[in-house]
Structures are given as C-alpha cells and as structure tokens.
Write a protein that holds these residues in place. Structure first.
Motif, mmCIF file in Angstrom:
data_model
loop_
_atom_site.group_PDB
_atom_site.id
_atom_site.type_symbol
_atom_site.label_atom_id
_atom_site.label_comp_id
_atom_site.label_asym_id
_atom_site.label_seq_id
_atom_site.Cartn_x
_atom_site.Cartn_y
_atom_site.Cartn_z
ATOM 1 N N SER A 10 -4.648 -3.080 -0.138
ATOM 2 C CA SER A 10 -5.141 -2.219 0.929
ATOM 3 C C SER A 10 -4.056 -2.022 1.981
ATOM 4 O O SER A 10 -3.055 -2.747 2.021
ATOM 5 C CB SER A 10 -6.382 -2.839 1.568
ATOM 6 O OG SER A 10 -7.417 -3.010 0.612
ATOM 7 N N ALA A 11 -4.267 -1.041 2.833
ATOM 8 C CA ALA A 11 -3.297 -0.776 3.900
ATOM 9 C C ALA A 11 -3.113 -1.995 4.796
ATOM 10 O O ALA A 11 -2.036 -2.244 5.330
ATOM 11 C CB ALA A 11 -3.747 0.430 4.720
ATOM 12 N N HIS A 18 0.862 -1.184 0.000
ATOM 13 C CA HIS A 18 0.000 0.000 0.000
ATOM 14 C C HIS A 18 0.896 1.232 0.000
ATOM 15 O O HIS A 18 1.427 1.642 1.043
ATOM 16 C CB HIS A 18 -0.906 -0.008 1.233
ATOM 17 C CG HIS A 18 -1.907 1.102 1.239
ATOM 18 N ND1 HIS A 18 -2.997 1.118 0.394
ATOM 19 C CD2 HIS A 18 -1.980 2.233 1.982
ATOM 20 C CE1 HIS A 18 -3.698 2.213 0.619
ATOM 21 N NE2 HIS A 18 -3.105 2.912 1.571
#
Length: 324
Positions: free
Chosen positions: A218-219, A193
């Motif tokens: 995604s994070a 990310h």
C-alpha cells in the motif's frame, strides 16, 4: 479483514551465540502464538554477512515455523535469487511446500548489495541473466519431469504439494523485474507502492500473451510496535528501530525504491517520519491499514518488550480487526 503480518529478520547487534539462540527461539514461539491467535503471515528475508546478524537463511527459519504451526503462511520477501543454486532451491522449496501444505510464498529478487555477491563468488554484472535462469529452472523443475539444464538432462523430485507449483513472485522496483515476471507469467511484487510499474507489468503481460497479477504494498506500509505507553518505548528502545532503519538505508542507492525506506538519522526524526510507528491498541486500529505489519523484535529489541507488543496486538487489536 486486513492482512496481519509478523516480521522477523532476527537482527541483534553485538549478539552472543546464547543471546541469538534465545532470539531465534522467541521468534519461533511468537510465530506459534500468532498462528494460534489467527494472524495470517510470518514475513522473513535474506541478507548475508551483516554485522548485526541479519537472518541469512530464511528457508531454514520457515521450516521451523511450519513445523510449529498449522495455518499461518510464511512469506520469504525476498530471496536473493542469483545467490542460489537453482536445482537445490527447487528441492528446498518443494520440500517446504509439502511440509506446510502449500503455505510458503517466495518472492525472488536480485538484491542490491554487491558485497553479498562477492561473498558467494557470483558475478554482480550477470545477476539479471542468473535470475532468468533461476526462475526458468524452478518452473521446469517443479513439473517433476526431465529437462535440459546446463547441457545435461536432470530431474528434480519430489514434486511440490501446490499445483501447478509453489507460489513464486518476482520482486523488484525496476522495469526489468516487471518484464521478467510478465515474460514468465509469474506474479509481480513491486518493492514499494509503484502504480506506474504495475501498469507497465500489465502492458507486458499483454505483449507476451501471459497471465499474472500484482501483490503491491500500500501507499502507506508502516512497521508497527504496540505499547501502552509509546513515549516510554521511544525513549527506552528507539535506538533499536533507528539502528535497523540506518542499516537498511545504508544499503540502498538512490534508484532503489522500498516501502520501508527511512531517511532518519535520529530517533526523533524516525518517530516524526512514520516509517516505524509505536502505537497503542486504539491508535493501531485507527490506522485503517490494508495490512498490519508487526515488527516485535526490530533492531535487537529486548525479548520481553517484543512479547509485550505481540500480546497487545493479538489480544487487543486482532479480535477487533476480525469483527470489521
């Protein structure tokens, strides 16, 4: 509905030919089961000469998955581009694209293990130039028209099913990878990310006058294993997760960024870290993730334990995700 992914790298330390054959067959059966239940993607990858038998031939595995399934996509994330002959790779991907009806997604990176380059007698220092040549050649080859390649006129057939070409992304965590993707008008797949790198890629798209998009993790992108009793699985099988985490971490220098990088040295540290997560079905739903990556055979996981994870996810989690 969030993306639902089942990941296979077929790692098995100390495998025998018979045990590894059983693991490959189980992975194929799991992919078929995932397809029947409506999961979206099988993810696989490429590494060479690893003691624990990490999968070296993802396209062969992808072909087997396509032959046994009807809907599920296969993402090869990632191939080590400079290790491949560009013309032969263009043919292989075209055939898989035709066979699958456009279900193959290829992420092309340059890798981070010099020993893999040495195995194939490919010069490590030339990897950037070789990657450029590979990507440019694939795009020309898939037109089905003649083009100049290394001083000769060539033509690659058959043309792929997908128009204008099979889905090809440029992977990496460097500005060089982002520039490469933007220059060629290819989508970019950051290996972690990295919003600042995504912004840099978009700036280069404007500079080059090309169009593209980003598929970025995604994070939070944990690797999931489902269990009714997570404490039991951590106690009985935590070493499998730790083996894979330590193997992967040993390959990566400090400047390599990965969505699943672990710094753990013990099972307890790995559990606390959260890169690998063993969760109940209810806990899995409570994660609230953009994508759910199931890793049922992680690190040489026994096949029956892998199947328990698959069944719990597909029967107890997936139907509820579909209703969200």
């Amino acid at each position: 509905m969030p993306a639902t992914v089942v990941r296979f790298n077929l790692v098995e330390p100390g495998a025998t030919p018979a045990s590894l054959s059983a693991r490959y067959k189980a992975a194929l059966e799991m992919a078929t089961y995932a397809d029947d239940r409506g999961m979206t993607t099988v993810q696989t990858e490429e590494h060479h000469g690893v003691d624990n038998n990490w999968l070296p031939s993802p396209f062969t595995f992808a072909g087997a998955v396509f032959g046994a399934t009807r809907r599920i996509a296969v993402t090869v994330s990632a191939i080590i581009g400079p290790l491949h002959d560009p013309l032969r790779l263009a043919e292989d991907i075209a055939v898989l694209d035709l066979l699958s009806g456009g279900r193959l997604i290829t992420v092309a990176g340059i890798g981070y293990r010099p020993e893999e380059y040495a195995t194939f007698d490919v010069e490590w220092k030339r990897r950037g130039r070789l990657q450029d040549e590979l990507l440019e050649t694939l795009l020309k080859a898939w037109t089905g028209e003649e083009f100049e390649y290394q001083g000769r006129t060539v033509r690659v057939t058959p043309r792929p099913f997908s128009d204008p070409h099979p889905l090809l992304l440029v992977g990496g965590s460097s500005k060089a990878a982002a520039r490469r993707a933007a220059r060629l008008g290819l989508p970019f797949f950051p290996s972690a990310h990295l919003p600042e790198l995504e912004a840099y890629y978009k700036e280069r798209l404007v500079e080059y006058g090309t169009q593209g998009w980003t598929m970025m993790p995604s994070a939070v992108t944990p690797l999931l294993h489902l269990a009714e009793d997570p404490d039991r699985v951590w106690a009985e099988h935590g070493e499998h997760f730790l083996h894979e985490a330590r193997t992967y971490a040993s390959w990566q220098s400090s400047d390599i960024r990965s969505a699943v990088r672990s710094a753990a040295t013990t099972v307890d540290e790995l559990r606390a870290e959260g890169v690998y997560r063993i969760v109940t079905p209810d806990e899995c739903l409570a994660q609230g993730l953009d994508s759910y990556v199931l890793h049922p055979l992680s690190g040489g996981m026994p096949l029956d334990e892998g199947w328990r994870s698959m069944h719990l996810f597909c029967e107890n989690v997936l139907p509820r995700l579909k209703s969200l």
